[in-house]
Design an enzyme around this catalytic site. Structure first.
Site, PDB file in Angstrom:
ATOM      1  CB  CYS A 132     -37.156  11.896  38.857  1.00  0.00           C
ATOM      2  SG  CYS A 132     -36.537  12.098  40.520  1.00  0.00           S
ATOM      3  CB  CYS A 453     -42.480   7.859  40.258  1.00  0.00           C
ATOM      4  SG  CYS A 453     -40.899   7.239  40.878  1.00  0.00           S
TER       5      CYS A 453
HETATM    6  C1  ACO Z   1     -38.638  10.039  41.775  1.00  0.00           C
HETATM    7  C2  ACO Z   1     -37.331   9.666  42.312  1.00  0.00           C
HETATM    8  O1  ACO Z   1     -36.465   9.216  41.595  1.00  0.00           O
HETATM    9  S1  ACO Z   1     -37.111   9.754  43.955  1.00  0.00           S
HETATM   10  C3  ACO Z   1     -35.489   9.151  44.224  1.00  0.00           C
HETATM   11  C4  ACO Z   1     -34.610  10.273  44.433  1.00  0.00           C
HETATM   12  N1  ACO Z   1     -33.327   9.762  44.872  1.00  0.00           N
HETATM   13  C5  ACO Z   1     -33.046   9.681  46.159  1.00  0.00           C
HETATM   14  O2  ACO Z   1     -33.850   9.983  47.016  1.00  0.00           O
HETATM   15  C6  ACO Z   1     -31.653   9.206  46.469  1.00  0.00           C
HETATM   16  C7  ACO Z   1     -31.719   8.136  47.475  1.00  0.00           C
HETATM   17  N2  ACO Z   1     -30.377   7.745  47.879  1.00  0.00           N
HETATM   18  C8  ACO Z   1     -29.690   8.371  48.865  1.00  0.00           C
HETATM   19  O3  ACO Z   1     -30.115   9.393  49.399  1.00  0.00           O
HETATM   20  C9  ACO Z   1     -28.375   7.775  49.293  1.00  0.00           C
HETATM   21  O4  ACO Z   1     -27.834   7.011  48.240  1.00  0.00           O
HETATM   22  C10 ACO Z   1     -28.583   6.867  50.564  1.00  0.00           C
HETATM   23  C11 ACO Z   1     -28.995   7.752  51.742  1.00  0.00           C
HETATM   24  C12 ACO Z   1     -29.637   5.788  50.326  1.00  0.00           C
HETATM   25  C13 ACO Z   1     -27.278   6.144  50.886  1.00  0.00           C
HETATM   26  O5  ACO Z   1     -26.293   7.087  51.038  1.00  0.00           O
HETATM   27  P1  ACO Z   1     -24.915   6.715  51.753  1.00  0.00           P
HETATM   28  O6  ACO Z   1     -25.180   6.272  53.152  1.00  0.00           O
HETATM   29  O7  ACO Z   1     -23.981   7.839  51.521  1.00  0.00           O
HETATM   30  O8  ACO Z   1     -24.497   5.466  50.902  1.00  0.00           O
HETATM   31  P2  ACO Z   1     -23.161   4.658  50.894  1.00  0.00           P
HETATM   32  O9  ACO Z   1     -22.666   4.572  49.496  1.00  0.00           O
HETATM   33  O10 ACO Z   1     -22.199   5.180  51.926  1.00  0.00           O
HETATM   34  O11 ACO Z   1     -23.654   3.229  51.298  1.00  0.00           O
HETATM   35  C14 ACO Z   1     -23.974   2.886  52.635  1.00  0.00           C
HETATM   36  C15 ACO Z   1     -23.469   1.469  52.860  1.00  0.00           C
HETATM   37  O12 ACO Z   1     -24.179   0.616  51.952  1.00  0.00           O
HETATM   38  C16 ACO Z   1     -23.240  -0.136  51.202  1.00  0.00           C
HETATM   39  N3  ACO Z   1     -23.779  -0.335  49.857  1.00  0.00           N
HETATM   40  C17 ACO Z   1     -24.310   0.607  49.028  1.00  0.00           C
HETATM   41  N4  ACO Z   1     -24.691   0.032  47.882  1.00  0.00           N
HETATM   42  C18 ACO Z   1     -24.411  -1.288  47.986  1.00  0.00           C
HETATM   43  C19 ACO Z   1     -24.582  -2.393  47.131  1.00  0.00           C
HETATM   44  N5  ACO Z   1     -25.129  -2.273  45.910  1.00  0.00           N
HETATM   45  N6  ACO Z   1     -24.205  -3.597  47.585  1.00  0.00           N
HETATM   46  C20 ACO Z   1     -23.668  -3.740  48.819  1.00  0.00           C
HETATM   47  N7  ACO Z   1     -23.483  -2.730  49.684  1.00  0.00           N
HETATM   48  C21 ACO Z   1     -23.850  -1.524  49.260  1.00  0.00           C
HETATM   49  C22 ACO Z   1     -21.993   0.738  51.172  1.00  0.00           C
HETATM   50  O13 ACO Z   1     -20.828  -0.018  50.925  1.00  0.00           O
HETATM   51  C23 ACO Z   1     -21.993   1.306  52.552  1.00  0.00           C
HETATM   52  O14 ACO Z   1     -21.479   0.347  53.438  1.00  0.00           O
HETATM   53  P3  ACO Z   1     -20.517   0.801  54.645  1.00  0.00           P
HETATM   54  O15 ACO Z   1     -21.370   1.685  55.512  1.00  0.00           O
HETATM   55  O16 ACO Z   1     -20.131  -0.498  55.266  1.00  0.00           O
HETATM   56  O17 ACO Z   1     -19.391   1.545  54.013  1.00  0.00           O
END
Ligand code: ACO
Length: 473
Positions: A132, A453
């Site tokens: 990242c 990070c």
């Molecule tokens: C050093 C680094 O940076 S490490 C970080 C690296 N990055 C990561 O690891 C990425 C992490 N994120 C992810 O893997 C994915 O975004 C996840 C697994 C957390 C979520 O993925 P998904 O399940 O596909 O997310 P999705 O967009 O479908 O959201 C799931 C639910 O949360 C809800 N939701 C998501 N964001 C919001 C929000 N801001 N407010 C309200 N509800 C929300 C969605 O509407 C959805 O609801 P539903 O199931 O009723 O439709």
């Protein structure tokens, strides 16, 4: 170690609400003691400056960019940078570009993007990867090249494209296909094909996970949040802050680093980030844990989401900027990288990097006017803040007698962060740099700290200083 931290912090960390008021109180006292500060000394002999930078809108993966290829998105960032700065392509000596999950066909994506953008085939380009913090690495690689006297003008940036990632055949199938390629007779080929079993067809999907432990970043963030006692309510509150501030900044037109992207086959142009979503605390509280089920606290809303995006910035020696008649936005004053245990300290880069860069440059927390800290997960940010606010952490992990302290939250990610704006892994570093440079102008500050990070238990911290010629866009 995580449970040790948890035990100790349970004894020393105050509840959420107290932490908030404490942070606000400290913010006031820090503001009151702000003095006229001296400029930081140049360490490179070249006074390396950040002239300007751009990014494509950051989009939730599988939305408008979904059918593109990553080098095309990167190409937009390079063209956007040339357009914004007005410099001819020929002036650029070198391109350093970051990416994390590589598209196999364009492994040196910096070079492919540069050629696609019409740069001369005489302009060298290479690709860096440091999870990242890849575009931070692109920037500091460029600083090193300028300091070494190798080049004067460098374009640095990064791209990430989560809408299409390389999915591999299973190892057994790969081995068989390679043997098949070398088979000399039809009988040999038939015999190989006959050896295929159903499990050969199971594909290997890339995971956003730590290779050495196999743990996903989200799972690790959940453990870290638990270790530091960051509650679900605190995490949701922090996520809401991020989205609210980003929505405000977007509405006020602060994201002047954005360039429009025309996507082939689609009407109109993409002009805005599309992941900013201000929800109610009640909606956030309803979401189920995304990683540690059923009792985890990290959800889709308090995590950064999978994002497509690209960024690019222009750095050079101050003398070269003057020669070209450019007005730089900031000096790239100092940087440091840190590395820790990738299992229990995976996402603690800022807690290690910030004290180190402050000490290295002789600055105090109160000297910093803008903080731009990568938000991988709300729980990860809270864990870093709690670590910085802990004497125990300072004594046991930083080799210091007393805690580092908590930065002024009024100056922290004031335009939102990766939780809300999005986090195309290798593009985020340039966004942090441009938000810093622009905020320093708008908020009349002098020094900005960037920290993030990264997978592998690594992290970065950088110090930017506003340039006297800096201007708002
Ligand atoms: C050093 C680094 O940076 S490490 C970080 C690296 N990055 C990561 O690891 C990425 C992490 N994120 C992810 O893997 C994915 O975004 C996840 C697994 C957390 C979520 O993925 P998904 O399940 O596909 O997310 P999705 O967009 O479908 O959201 C799931 C639910 O949360 C809800 N939701 C998501 N964001 C919001 C929000 N801001 N407010 C309200 N509800 C929300 C969605 O509407 C959805 O609801 P539903 O199931 O009723 O439709």
């Amino acid at each position: 170690m995580a449970s040790q931290i948890a035990r100790s912090l349970l004894a020393t960390t105050r509840p959420t609400t107290t932490l908030k008021f404490d942070i606000a109180r400290r913010a006031l006292s820090v503001t009151a003691t702000l003095q006229q500060k001296k400029s930081l000394k140049d360490k490179t002999g070249k006074n390396v400056v950040l002239v300007d930078g751009v990014r494509t809108p950051f989009l939730v993966s599988f939305t408008d960019y979904a059918k593109m290829m990553p080098h095309e998105l990167a190409r937009h960032s390079l063209l956007g940078l040339l357009h914004k700065t007005g410099i001819p392509k020929e002036v650029v000596d070198y391109i350093v570009y970051g990416t994390v999950i590589q598209e196999v066909k364009t492994s040196n994506i910096g070079r492919e993007a540069a050629l696609a953008a019409g740069f001369s085939d005489r302009t060298p380009a290479h690709t860096v990867t440091m999870a990242c913090i890849s575009s931070n690495q692109a920037i500091t690689t460029g600083v090193g090249m300028i300091a070494a006297g190798a080049y004067d003008v460098i374009v640095c940036g990064g791209v990430e494209f989560m809408s299409d990632v390389p999915i591999r055949h299973s190892r057994k199938m790969r081995s068989l296909l390679l043997k098949l390629n070398r088979a000399k007779t039809p009988a040999q080929r038939l015999s190989l094909l006959a050896s295929i079993r159903p499990d050969y067809f199971a594909p290997e999907l890339p995971a956003v996970a730590e290779f050495s432990s196999g743990e996903t970043m989200g799972h690790s963030a959940d453990r870290l949040a638990a270790a530091f006692g960051a509650t679900r309510a605190e995490q949701d509150e922090y996520a809401l802050r991020s989205h609210t501030l980003a929505a405000e900044a977007q509405a006020k037109g602060h994201f002047t680093d954005l360039i429009p992207v025309k996507v082939d086959g689609k009407d109109g142009v993409v002009e805005k980030d599309n992941g900013i979503r201000v929800s109610s605390p009640e909606q956030l509280a309803k979401l189920r844990p995304a990683f540690v089920k059923p009792h985890g606290t990290v959800t889709a809303a308090n995590s950064s989401f999978l994002t497509d995006g690209a960024s690019a910035c222009l750095i050079m020696s101050e003398a070269k900027a003057k020669e070209l008649g450019l007005k730089p936005k900031a000096y790239l004053r100092d940087f440091t990288y840190v590395a820790q245990d990738p299992v229990d300290q995976l996402l603690l880069g800022p807690a290690y990097g910030i004290p180190k860069i402050l000490e290295k440059s002789g600055l105090q927390l109160g000297d910093i006017d803008t903080w731009e800290i990568h938000e991988a997960f709300a729980g990860q940010i809270l864990a870093n803040l709690k670590a910085m606010d802990s004497d125990w952490f300072a004594q046991n992990y930083l080799g210091k007698q007393t805690k580092v302290g908590v930065p002024d939250m009024n100056k922290w990610n004031k335009w939102g962060g990766s939780l809300s704006i999005g986090h195309p892994f290798a593009a985020t570093g340039v966004r942090l740099a441009m938000h810093t440079a622009h905020r320093l102008v708008k908020e009349d500050g002098q020094f900005g700290v960037i920290s993030a990070c990264a997978a592998g238990g690594q992290g970065v911290a950088m110090i930017l200083e506003r340039h006297p010629d800096a201007h708002t866009d």
